[in-house]
Structure formats: structure tokens, C-alpha cells
Design a protein around this motif. Structure first.
Motif, PDB file in Angstrom:
ATOM      1  N   ARG A  76      62.997  -8.405  61.951  1.00 51.82           N
ATOM      2  CA  ARG A  76      62.482  -7.073  61.641  1.00 51.82           C
ATOM      3  C   ARG A  76      61.631  -6.623  62.819  1.00 51.82           C
ATOM      4  NH1 ARG A  76      57.225  -6.676  58.906  1.00 51.82           N
ATOM      5  NH2 ARG A  76      56.177  -8.628  59.309  1.00 51.82           N
ATOM      6  N   THR A  77      61.523  -5.335  63.012  1.00 56.14           N
ATOM      7  CA  THR A  77      60.743  -4.790  64.119  1.00 56.14           C
ATOM      8  C   THR A  77      59.266  -4.857  63.765  1.00 56.14           C
ATOM      9  OG1 THR A  77      62.555  -3.322  64.669  1.00 56.14           O
ATOM     10  CG2 THR A  77      60.412  -2.771  65.578  1.00 56.14           C
ATOM     11  N   CYS A  78      58.468  -5.369  64.703  1.00 57.33           N
ATOM     12  CA  CYS A  78      57.029  -5.502  64.504  1.00 57.33           C
ATOM     13  C   CYS A  78      56.321  -4.559  65.475  1.00 57.33           C
ATOM     14  CB  CYS A  78      56.606  -6.950  64.758  1.00 57.33           C
ATOM     15  SG  CYS A  78      54.835  -7.210  64.589  1.00 57.33           S
ATOM     16  N   TYR A  79      55.578  -3.625  64.941  1.00 56.04           N
ATOM     17  CA  TYR A  79      54.764  -2.723  65.749  1.00 56.04           C
ATOM     18  C   TYR A  79      53.393  -3.369  65.845  1.00 56.04           C
ATOM     19  CZ  TYR A  79      58.647   0.336  64.939  1.00 56.04           C
ATOM     20  OH  TYR A  79      59.920   0.854  64.896  1.00 56.04           O
ATOM     21  N   ASP A  80      53.098  -3.930  67.004  1.00 58.97           N
ATOM     22  CA  ASP A  80      51.971  -4.828  67.193  1.00 58.97           C
ATOM     23  C   ASP A  80      50.774  -4.100  67.787  1.00 58.97           C
ATOM     24  OD1 ASP A  80      50.975  -7.531  67.106  1.00 58.97           O
ATOM     25  OD2 ASP A  80      51.142  -7.567  69.290  1.00 58.97           O
ATOM     26  N   LEU A  81      49.601  -4.385  67.256  1.00 59.09           N
ATOM     27  CA  LEU A  81      48.334  -3.968  67.852  1.00 59.09           C
ATOM     28  C   LEU A  81      47.585  -5.222  68.265  1.00 59.09           C
ATOM     29  CD1 LEU A  81      46.995  -1.286  65.326  1.00 59.09           C
ATOM     30  CD2 LEU A  81      48.065  -0.886  67.542  1.00 59.09           C
ATOM     31  N   THR A  82      47.098  -5.258  69.491  1.00 62.44           N
ATOM     32  CA  THR A  82      46.275  -6.367  69.952  1.00 62.44           C
ATOM     33  C   THR A  82      44.828  -5.922  69.892  1.00 62.44           C
ATOM     34  OG1 THR A  82      48.030  -7.129  71.413  1.00 62.44           O
ATOM     35  CG2 THR A  82      45.821  -7.950  71.861  1.00 62.44           C
ATOM     36  N   MET A  83      44.030  -6.664  69.115  1.00 59.04           N
ATOM     37  CA  MET A  83      42.608  -6.332  68.956  1.00 59.04           C
ATOM     38  C   MET A  83      41.778  -7.457  69.554  1.00 59.04           C
ATOM     39  SD  MET A  83      42.323  -4.843  65.152  1.00 59.04           S
ATOM     40  CE  MET A  83      43.819  -4.340  64.353  1.00 59.04           C
ATOM     41  N   THR A  84      40.807  -7.075  70.385  1.00 56.12           N
ATOM     42  CA  THR A  84      39.926  -8.031  71.045  1.00 56.12           C
ATOM     43  C   THR A  84      38.500  -7.736  70.625  1.00 56.12           C
ATOM     44  OG1 THR A  84      41.424  -8.046  72.936  1.00 56.12           O
ATOM     45  CG2 THR A  84      39.250  -8.991  73.278  1.00 56.12           C
ATOM     46  N   LYS A  85      37.744  -8.797  70.310  1.00 51.43           N
ATOM     47  CA  LYS A  85      36.355  -8.623  69.887  1.00 51.43           C
ATOM     48  C   LYS A  85      35.563  -8.002  71.026  1.00 51.43           C
ATOM     49  CE  LYS A  85      32.748 -10.921  67.340  1.00 51.43           C
ATOM     50  NZ  LYS A  85      32.285 -12.180  66.797  1.00 51.43           N
ATOM     51  N   ALA A  86      34.695  -7.086  70.675  1.00 55.83           N
ATOM     52  CA  ALA A  86      33.969  -6.312  71.684  1.00 55.83           C
ATOM     53  C   ALA A  86      33.153  -7.190  72.632  1.00 55.83           C
ATOM     54  CB  ALA A  86      33.068  -5.286  71.001  1.00 55.83           C
ATOM     55  N   ASP A  87      32.531  -8.253  72.133  1.00 60.16           N
ATOM     56  CA  ASP A  87      31.662  -9.072  72.990  1.00 60.16           C
ATOM     57  C   ASP A  87      32.238 -10.457  73.312  1.00 60.16           C
ATOM     58  OD1 ASP A  87      31.457  -9.939  70.414  1.00 60.16           O
ATOM     59  OD2 ASP A  87      29.279 -10.156  70.408  1.00 60.16           O
ATOM     60  N   ASP A  88      33.490 -10.731  72.926  1.00 56.25           N
ATOM     61  CA  ASP A  88      34.120 -12.030  73.192  1.00 56.25           C
ATOM     62  C   ASP A  88      35.613 -11.821  73.428  1.00 56.25           C
ATOM     63  OD1 ASP A  88      34.892 -14.666  73.360  1.00 56.25           O
ATOM     64  OD2 ASP A  88      34.471 -15.144  71.264  1.00 56.25           O
ATOM     65  N   ALA A  89      36.004 -11.785  74.695  1.00 59.95           N
ATOM     66  CA  ALA A  89      37.404 -11.486  75.038  1.00 59.95           C
ATOM     67  C   ALA A  89      38.371 -12.575  74.582  1.00 59.95           C
ATOM     68  CB  ALA A  89      37.532 -11.278  76.544  1.00 59.95           C
ATOM     69  N   SER A  90      37.884 -13.774  74.295  1.00 57.71           N
ATOM     70  CA  SER A  90      38.787 -14.849  73.861  1.00 57.71           C
ATOM     71  C   SER A  90      39.128 -14.734  72.366  1.00 57.71           C
ATOM     72  CB  SER A  90      38.172 -16.220  74.145  1.00 57.71           C
ATOM     73  OG  SER A  90      37.004 -16.402  73.366  1.00 57.71           O
ATOM     74  N   ASP A  91      38.396 -13.907  71.637  1.00 53.14           N
ATOM     75  CA  ASP A  91      38.635 -13.716  70.200  1.00 53.14           C
ATOM     76  C   ASP A  91      39.558 -12.514  70.024  1.00 53.14           C
ATOM     77  OD1 ASP A  91      38.566 -13.639  67.464  1.00 53.14           O
ATOM     78  OD2 ASP A  91      36.385 -13.413  67.296  1.00 53.14           O
ATOM     79  N   ARG A  92      40.867 -12.780  69.837  1.00 56.25           N
ATOM     80  CA  ARG A  92      41.869 -11.717  69.737  1.00 56.25           C
ATOM     81  C   ARG A  92      42.752 -11.927  68.522  1.00 56.25           C
ATOM     82  NH1 ARG A  92      45.204 -10.758  74.904  1.00 56.25           N
ATOM     83  NH2 ARG A  92      46.777 -10.871  73.319  1.00 56.25           N
ATOM     84  N   PHE A  93      43.254 -10.815  68.026  1.00 56.38           N
ATOM     85  CA  PHE A  93      44.230 -10.834  66.951  1.00 56.38           C
ATOM     86  C   PHE A  93      45.407  -9.957  67.348  1.00 56.38           C
ATOM     87  CE2 PHE A  93      40.531 -11.752  64.161  1.00 56.38           C
ATOM     88  CZ  PHE A  93      41.042 -12.850  63.496  1.00 56.38           C
ATOM     89  N   ASP A  94      46.610 -10.392  67.024  1.00 55.42           N
ATOM     90  CA  ASP A  94      47.808  -9.567  67.127  1.00 55.42           C
ATOM     91  C   ASP A  94      48.223  -9.253  65.699  1.00 55.42           C
ATOM     92  OD1 ASP A  94      48.071  -9.527  69.923  1.00 55.42           O
ATOM     93  OD2 ASP A  94      48.918 -11.537  69.886  1.00 55.42           O
TER      94      ASP A  94
END
Length: 185
Positions: free
Chosen positions: A130-148
Motif C-alpha cells: 500500500r502507498t505510505c505518505y510519510d512524514l518525518t518528525m524530529t524532536k525540536a531539541d534532539d535531532a536523534s529522536d525521530r519518528f516516521d
């Protein structure tokens, strides 16, 4: 009416699929995105190898000598080689699901809830079953904390790179789970 000459695989199949269902259900994140901590991943896979081998041996001991219905319709006993293969496949599937189930249970039991601000740092489209429309979110004060996060196309179109999101989640030492998010301006 057909009478069996010995123990068949039917009760074992039912028990296996019940265990498979329970582990799959426990391992389900229940939210839009989850991050398994890297330290936990390394330890869990090191532990998974001996656990998988022990489960394979256990399944093999249960399976050897059991009767199964061959394509010809005859009831045949499961041999040693076939029982090792079947036990290995069954144990492999459960062993792959087990670390995620343990992490999710630990997160539900000892995890703490949090609310934090994240920035949308990327958008992409993933194609597969299925097609996934992805948003990558990065924590404002910690670039290593990300969610797709996979979102509907309309939501991805309405979101710009740089938008602020308020993320509500649950975190333990094993897993960081996003429960919900909403745009803030």
C-alpha cells in the motif's frame, strides 16, 4: 469415521497459532509510530539466538513421531529431519516477534507518558503493498529522536516541512512509542 493411529499435529497447530496470535497482539504498538531503543535491539537479538535454538529443540521434541496427512491422503509419521525443519520455522517466527512483544509490554507497564514538540523535517512517499505518505518528525531539541509516520495523502499535502507538531507518547528504556500527534501553530 477416520480413526488416528497415533498423536496428530492438530492440537499442536492450534496451540501454536494461539501463541502466535497472543505474541503478535502483544507486540502490536497500538500507535502511529514506535522506536525500539538501539541498546535493547542489540541485547534482544543476542538473547534471541539461544532462545530460538531452545524453542527449535523443544518444538522438534514435540513434533517427532507425530502423524501428518500427506498429499496422497495417508497418515505418515514426522521424521527427525522434518521435525527439526518444522520446529526451526515455527521457533524462528515466534523468536522474531518476541523482542517487540517484550518491549511493548515493558512500555505499557513501566513506560511514562510525555508530550513534546516535534518539527516536520521531511515528506516522502513509500510504495509497497500500500502507498505510505510519510512524514518525518524530529524532536525540536534532539535531532536523534525521530519518528516516521504514515498519514493519509490529504494530511501529508496539508503539512509543510517545518510545521510544529505536538506529540503525545509513551517511553521506557526499551521503546519510544508515539500515541498521537497534532499540528500546533
Amino acid at each position: 469415521m477416520f480413526e488416528s493411529e497415533g498423536p496428530t499435529l492438530t492440537p499442536l497447530k492450534v496451540a501454536y497459532f494461539i501463541v502466535f496470535f497472543v505474541i503478535s497482539w502483544l507486540g502490536y504498538a497500538g500507535g502511529p509510530a514506535i522506536q525500539i531503543e538501539s541498546q535493547y535491539k542489540h541485547v534482544s537479538w543476542l538473547v534471541a539466538i539461544p532462545v530460538g535454538l531452545a524453542m527449535t529443540w523443544y518444538f522438534q521434541r514435540i513434533l517427532v513421531g507425530r502423524l501428518y496427512k500427506a498429499k496422497s491422503g495417508a497418515m505418515l509419521p514426522l521424521g527427525i529431519r522434518a521435525s527439526w525443519v518444522a520446529g526451526g520455522i515455527a521457533a524462528g517466527i515466534l523468536t522474531m516477534l518476541l523482542p517487540f512483544a517484550v518491549a511493548t509490554i515493558a512500555n505499557r507497564v513501566i513506560g511514562t507518558t510525555y508530550t513534546a514538540s516535534y518539527l516536520v523535517t521531511g515528506k516522502s512517499i513509500g510504495r509497497g503493498k500500500r502507498t505510505c505518505y510519510d512524514l518525518t518528525m524530529t524532536k525540536a531539541d534532539d535531532a536523534s529522536d525521530r519518528f516516521d509516520v504514515c498519514v493519509p495523502k490529504s494530511e501529508q499535502d496539508a503539512t509543510r516541512v517545518g510545521d510544529k507538531m505536538q506529540v503525545t507518547g509513551r517511553r521506557s528504556q526499551y521503546v519510544n512509542q508515539m500515541i498521537r500527534f497534532r499540528r500546533i501553530s
